[in-house]
Enzyme design. Structure first.
Site, PDB file in Angstrom:
ATOM      1  N   GLU A 308       0.832  -1.205   0.000  1.00 49.82           N
ATOM      2  CA  GLU A 308       0.000   0.000   0.000  1.00 49.82           C
ATOM      3  C   GLU A 308       0.866   1.255   0.000  1.00 49.82           C
ATOM      4  O   GLU A 308       1.827   1.361   0.770  1.00 49.82           O
ATOM      5  CB  GLU A 308      -0.886  -0.025   1.256  1.00 49.82           C
ATOM      6  CG  GLU A 308      -1.676   1.243   1.504  1.00 49.82           C
ATOM      7  CD  GLU A 308      -2.313   1.246   2.886  1.00 49.82           C
ATOM      8  OE1 GLU A 308      -3.289   1.997   3.071  1.00 49.82           O
ATOM      9  OE2 GLU A 308      -1.836   0.505   3.772  1.00 49.82           O
ATOM     10  N   LYS A 372      -9.110   2.100  -2.246  1.00 45.17           N
ATOM     11  CA  LYS A 372      -9.406   1.632  -0.892  1.00 45.17           C
ATOM     12  C   LYS A 372     -10.777   2.121  -0.442  1.00 45.17           C
ATOM     13  O   LYS A 372     -11.076   3.324  -0.503  1.00 45.17           O
ATOM     14  CB  LYS A 372      -8.317   2.117   0.061  1.00 45.17           C
ATOM     15  CG  LYS A 372      -8.437   1.608   1.492  1.00 45.17           C
ATOM     16  CD  LYS A 372      -7.241   2.086   2.312  1.00 45.17           C
ATOM     17  CE  LYS A 372      -7.303   1.617   3.755  1.00 45.17           C
ATOM     18  NZ  LYS A 372      -6.134   2.107   4.536  1.00 45.17           N
ATOM     19  N   CYS A 423      -5.164  -2.726   3.179  1.00 48.91           N
ATOM     20  CA  CYS A 423      -5.044  -2.482   4.617  1.00 48.91           C
ATOM     21  C   CYS A 423      -6.344  -2.732   5.365  1.00 48.91           C
ATOM     22  O   CYS A 423      -6.765  -3.867   5.534  1.00 48.91           O
ATOM     23  CB  CYS A 423      -4.513  -1.068   4.857  1.00 48.91           C
ATOM     24  SG  CYS A 423      -3.891  -0.802   6.537  1.00 48.91           S
TER      25      CYS A 423
END
Length: 550
Positions: A308, A372, A423
């Site tokens: 990420e 995300k 994440c």
């Protein structure tokens, strides 16, 4: 006969002691009910702390199978008012989450952001307490609802009380999972060690794992409350049935086809946050990821995954044609597909950036993009920004201006559709499920994690173990500072990196298209549990099933 009566008297005495009911003549007891209130609170908080020892990094997963029972036993006391129940539930949830998310204190030190040592410590402690307090409020709401409903709907039926308590826990956990802060569902207490019970996630996702844990705990409590052997037998039977069914699912062969194999390489760049956003961090990132990509490409991998926000750049359509970027130039020269973690302009608001994973084919063309979805509150975005955004900007040293990705995204790759998790996305089973249902064949999980210590890495890895089992998919996981890993569809970790080191690794994974019941139908258990619990409660109440007086 004498022995049973004595045992019941002892149980009744202990019940009155904890509940604050005055002891009968001839019995010792607390001198004031205020002390008994402290006893109740201590028991609830202590049981929650025991629950917190279940998740990683402690990983004592058997403890959660008994840790809810003391709270359940306390709440069954009819003398408690709703405030007492609220407090006991919140204390239990607080104890659980203070231990489970203690890794949040690893945000300190943050002096690299330009704040003082004291301010850094304050921010870390506030984040820890707020997260634990919010998660604890789920159990508080359950406790109040449990107390209000079981007497009104179940009457004096222990079976109805058990059914209502179980259904209500599923509902409150589902509701809290929709909030910006959701990490410590009960399934996390079993990952990654108790793979048998985690395989129930293939049937109805994390809800079924939660249901078995709560159901067993509720049966222990009802056995203590009613003094009836059938509740002890029921608890043991449910425990064995859940693990037996899960073990049967875990024993199914993977039966991967050689034609579906992919060799994926991951790069753990190990760029600490105190360097990452400065010139030294940029240099190390570009050099380390370029060197790692070239090494893995030379080894013959099919694709490379980097973590990420690994590259210090904002993605544009023209980026891969810019030979001045040495990493992207290496992609053009080596012609090995790569998944890049970086920032990109938001599709709807170009003045905002997204935290994205870009999929490049062997020619350097972007064939897919995933933004995300679950951003970290206050760290990456501001909830209710129009209301509190200005206030947060004055208080926080962090840049909180990222845009949220849309939940219905699909990540295309040169090898077919993948499931992308960036994440915090890993904590939300529905994101992985929906992508698997639309055709995702393997999971690419990218994380930074440089904010935290290895205690957090272990829990994040456990979340991906759960997602692998639920979707029946292989996982390739790249994290900046750890843990990077490869996980098979049965939750077995084939390789896991060391924390806080630069590391490269490649493993063969397989694309899979079969769909588990959870992938097909989602969480069908939670909406079904409520009407079933109401029906059971009504039937048992009308049948005259009774609870002992307390």
């Amino acid at each position: 006969m004498f022995g049973r009566k004595t045992g019941e008297q002892g149980t009744d005495f202990l019940s009155r002691w904890v509940s604050g009911v005055a002891p009968t003549a001839g019995e010792p007891g607390p001198r004031r009910s205020l002390w008994s209130r402290w006893q109740r609170s201590a028991l609830a908080l202590g049981a929650g702390v025991v629950m917190g020892l279940g998740p990683e990094p402690v990983g004592w997963w058997p403890l959660p199978w008994v840790a809810i029972a003391p709270l359940w036993w306390l709440l069954a006391n009819p003398t408690l008012n709703w405030r007492d129940r609220l407090g006991l539930g919140w204390l239990w949830g607080l104890g659980y989450n203070l231990v489970a998310v203690f890794w949040l204190t690893g945000l300190h030190p943050m002096m690299w952001l330009g704040v003082s040592w004291a301010t850094s410590l304050t921010i870390a402690l506030v984040c820890w307490l707020v997260a634990a307090g919010w998660a604890g409020s789920q159990v508080a709401c359950w406790a109040v609802g449990f107390g209000l409903l079981h007497r009104r709907l179940a009457g004096r039926s222990a079976g109805g009380r058990w059914a209502l308590g179980l259904a209500l826990w599923l509902v409150t956990e589902w509701l809290w999972n929709q909030s910006p802060l959701a990490w410590t569902g009960l399934g996390l207490t079993q990952a990654p060690h108790n793979l048998a019970i985690l395989h129930l996630g293939q049937l109805s996702g994390p809800a079924l794992v939660t249901a078995v844990i709560v159901g067993v705990n509720g049966a222990w409590a009802e056995a203590w409350l009613t003094h009836r052997r059938r509740w002890w037998a029921g608890a043991i039977a449910l425990l064995l049935l859940g693990h037996g069914l899960g073990a049967a699912l875990a024993a199914q062969p993977l039966a991967d086809r050689p034609a579906a194999a992919l060799t994926i390489g991951v790069i753990q760049g190990n760029i600490p946050n105190d360097l990452k956003f400065g010139s030294e961090g940029w240099r190390r990132a570009l050099t380390g990821y370029q060197r790692g990509y070239e090494t893995l490409a030379a080894a013959g991998v099919d694709g490379v995954l980097i973590p990420e926000t690994a590259l210090p750049m904002v993605w544009t359509a023209e980026a891969t044609r810019d030979r001045r970027n040495e990493f992207l130039s290496a992609v053009l020269d080596r012609a090995v597909p790569v998944w890049l973690g970086l920032f990109a302009p938001d599709r709807q608001q170009p003045d905002r950036l997204t935290n994205s994973l870009i999929s490049l084919d062997r020619t350097g063309k972007a064939v897919g993009r995933y933004d995300k979805v679950r951003l970290v509150p206050l760290g990456e975005y501001i909830p209710f920004e129009s209301v509190i955004g200005g206030f947060i900007d004055r208080l926080s040293p962090l840049d909180t201006k990222l845009a949220l990705g849309q939940p219905n995204q699909r990540l295309n790759t040169p090898f077919g559709q993948a499931i992308a998790l960036i994440c915090y996305d890993s904590a939300h089973a529905e994101l992985a499920r929906s992508q698997a249902a639309s055709g995702g064949q393997f999971i690419l999980s990218a994380a930074n994690n440089a904010h935290y210590r290895p205690t957090m890495f272990a829990q994040h890895h456990a979340q991906d173990v759960m997602r692998a089992i639920e979707t029946d998919r292989w996982v390739a996981r790249a994290a900046n500072t750890g843990y990077s890993a490869f996980i098979d569809p049965h939750g077995v970790t084939h390789w896991r990196s060391r924390p806080n080191v630069y590391e490269l690794h490649a493993t063969e994974i397989y694309r899979r298209t079969q769909q588990t019941p959870y992938v097909r139908w989602g969480d069908w258990l939670t909406p079904l549990a409520v009407p079933l619990a109401l029906a059971v409660s009504w039937r048992l109440r009308n049948a005259g099933a009774s609870l002992p007086d307390r």
